[in-house]
Design an enzyme around this catalytic site. Structure first.
Site, PDB file in Angstrom:
ATOM      1  N   HIS A 131       0.821  -1.211   0.000  1.00 40.36           N
ATOM      2  CA  HIS A 131       0.000   0.000   0.000  1.00 40.36           C
ATOM      3  C   HIS A 131       0.857   1.264   0.000  1.00 40.36           C
ATOM      4  O   HIS A 131       1.918   1.329   0.608  1.00 40.36           O
ATOM      5  CB  HIS A 131      -0.942   0.009   1.205  1.00 40.36           C
ATOM      6  CG  HIS A 131      -0.229  -0.005   2.530  1.00 40.36           C
ATOM      7  ND1 HIS A 131       0.196   1.137   3.169  1.00 40.36           N
ATOM      8  CD2 HIS A 131       0.144  -1.038   3.332  1.00 40.36           C
ATOM      9  CE1 HIS A 131       0.771   0.825   4.315  1.00 40.36           C
ATOM     10  NE2 HIS A 131       0.764  -0.498   4.433  1.00 40.36           N
ATOM     11  N   ASP A 132       0.370   2.257  -0.738  1.00 43.22           N
ATOM     12  CA  ASP A 132       0.958   3.602  -0.773  1.00 43.22           C
ATOM     13  C   ASP A 132       2.359   3.638  -1.364  1.00 43.22           C
ATOM     14  O   ASP A 132       3.103   4.597  -1.159  1.00 43.22           O
ATOM     15  CB  ASP A 132       0.971   4.238   0.628  1.00 43.22           C
ATOM     16  CG  ASP A 132      -0.420   4.326   1.226  1.00 43.22           C
ATOM     17  OD1 ASP A 132      -1.212   5.161   0.756  1.00 43.22           O
ATOM     18  OD2 ASP A 132      -0.735   3.546   2.148  1.00 43.22           O
ATOM     19  N   GLY A 149       5.159  -0.931   2.694  1.00 43.80           N
ATOM     20  CA  GLY A 149       4.311   0.225   2.451  1.00 43.80           C
ATOM     21  C   GLY A 149       5.098   1.518   2.327  1.00 43.80           C
ATOM     22  O   GLY A 149       6.183   1.675   2.908  1.00 43.80           O
TER      23      GLY A 149
END
Length: 276
Positions: A131-132, A149
């Site tokens: 994520h991200d 992340g």
């Protein structure tokens, strides 16, 4: 025998065993192979090909001409205990190659809510984009590369098999990361990092040559590299001297700007334990 209507020539080809949920948007000449599952918020650009057993969920956009190999899973919920089902995004660019078993997750709502991948990048089998993350264009992640992340990867980075990147790390453009490397700290543009823990071994000279750098430019970057990472004085003092001496060499300017930028992580260096 009459010819098919023009619209029929460009219609998506969906295998009878595939599930494309209502609401999914498919461009022209999209191919959805056997046993694929495409969720209702997914957008597939023109000429995207999903081979078989591909799962694409969430607010996921895949750019034109990208090919996804069997058993890849894209856009499912982030592996984060704070995720509560928000509509966050995974955006994949044009003409990417996503090989078997690759996983990519959307962002978290409190960090912008987006994971992004540029154009013409290649993700080899079982590599992972958390994520991200923000991955540039013309990037290669070899087999089993793991991005935690919030990792940022610049354009034309190459990562060897099994390399692992700590969360919030930045890897500058044209960097080369060796196989099985543990990337705990930021890696400068054009840097070459190997080992566990990762140590900056020098510059990605081959990558620079492939990108059209002249010999004189490469020599200037080498001189700047040695001056910046001179172990007898602090890096910040070294940078100040290099900034005064450099003749606006674009690569040197990029390296200095990368080091000057705010970061959650320290700076990888040629000496274990040396910090930015």
């Amino acid at each position: 025998m009459t010819s098919p209507a023009p619209a029929a020539l460009h219609a998506a080809r969906i295998h009878p065993t595939a599930l494309v949920e209502d609401g999914a948007q498919l461009g022209i000449n999209v191919e959805v192979g056997p046993f694929c599952h495409v969720g209702p918020q997914v957008q597939l650009g023109d000429n995207v090909r999903l081979m078989s057993h591909v799962v694409i969920q969430g607010c996921t956009t895949i750019g034109e001409g990208t090919v996804v190999f069997p058993n890849a899973v894209l856009g499912c919920a982030p592996q984060n205990i704070h995720y509560k089902g928000e509509d966050t995004e995974l955006i994949i660019g044009r003409s990417c190659t996503i090989r078997e078993g690759v996983t990519m997750h959307p962002g978290m709502p409190d960090f912008g809510g987006k994971t992004t991948v540029g154009d013409h990048s290649m993700f080899l089998a079982y590599s992972h984009v958390a994520h991200d993350c923000h991955v540039g264009s013309n990037v290669i992640l070899s087999n089993n590369v793991m991005l935690a992340g919030h990792v940022t990867i610049g354009d034309r980075v190459i990562m060897g098999g099994g390399a692992a990147v700590h969360q919030f790390v930045r890897i500058g453009h044209h960097a080369f990361i060796g196989g099985l490397a543990a990337v705990n700290n930021d890696v400068i543009p054009y840097g070459m990092l190997n080992g566990n823990p990762g140590i900056l071994m020098g510059l990605n000279i081959i990558g620079m040559q492939r990108s059209g750098f002249s010999k004189s430019d490469i020599h200037e970057v080498r001189r700047a590299f040695k001056a910046i990472f001179n172990p007898t004085t602090p890096i910040r003092e070294n940078i100040a001297r290099v900034r005064e001496q450099t003749d606006n060499n674009a690569a040197v300017v990029d390296i200095i700007a990368f080091i000057d930028a705010e970061s959650e992580r320290a700076l990888s260096s040629p000496a274990r334990g040396q910090r930015g």
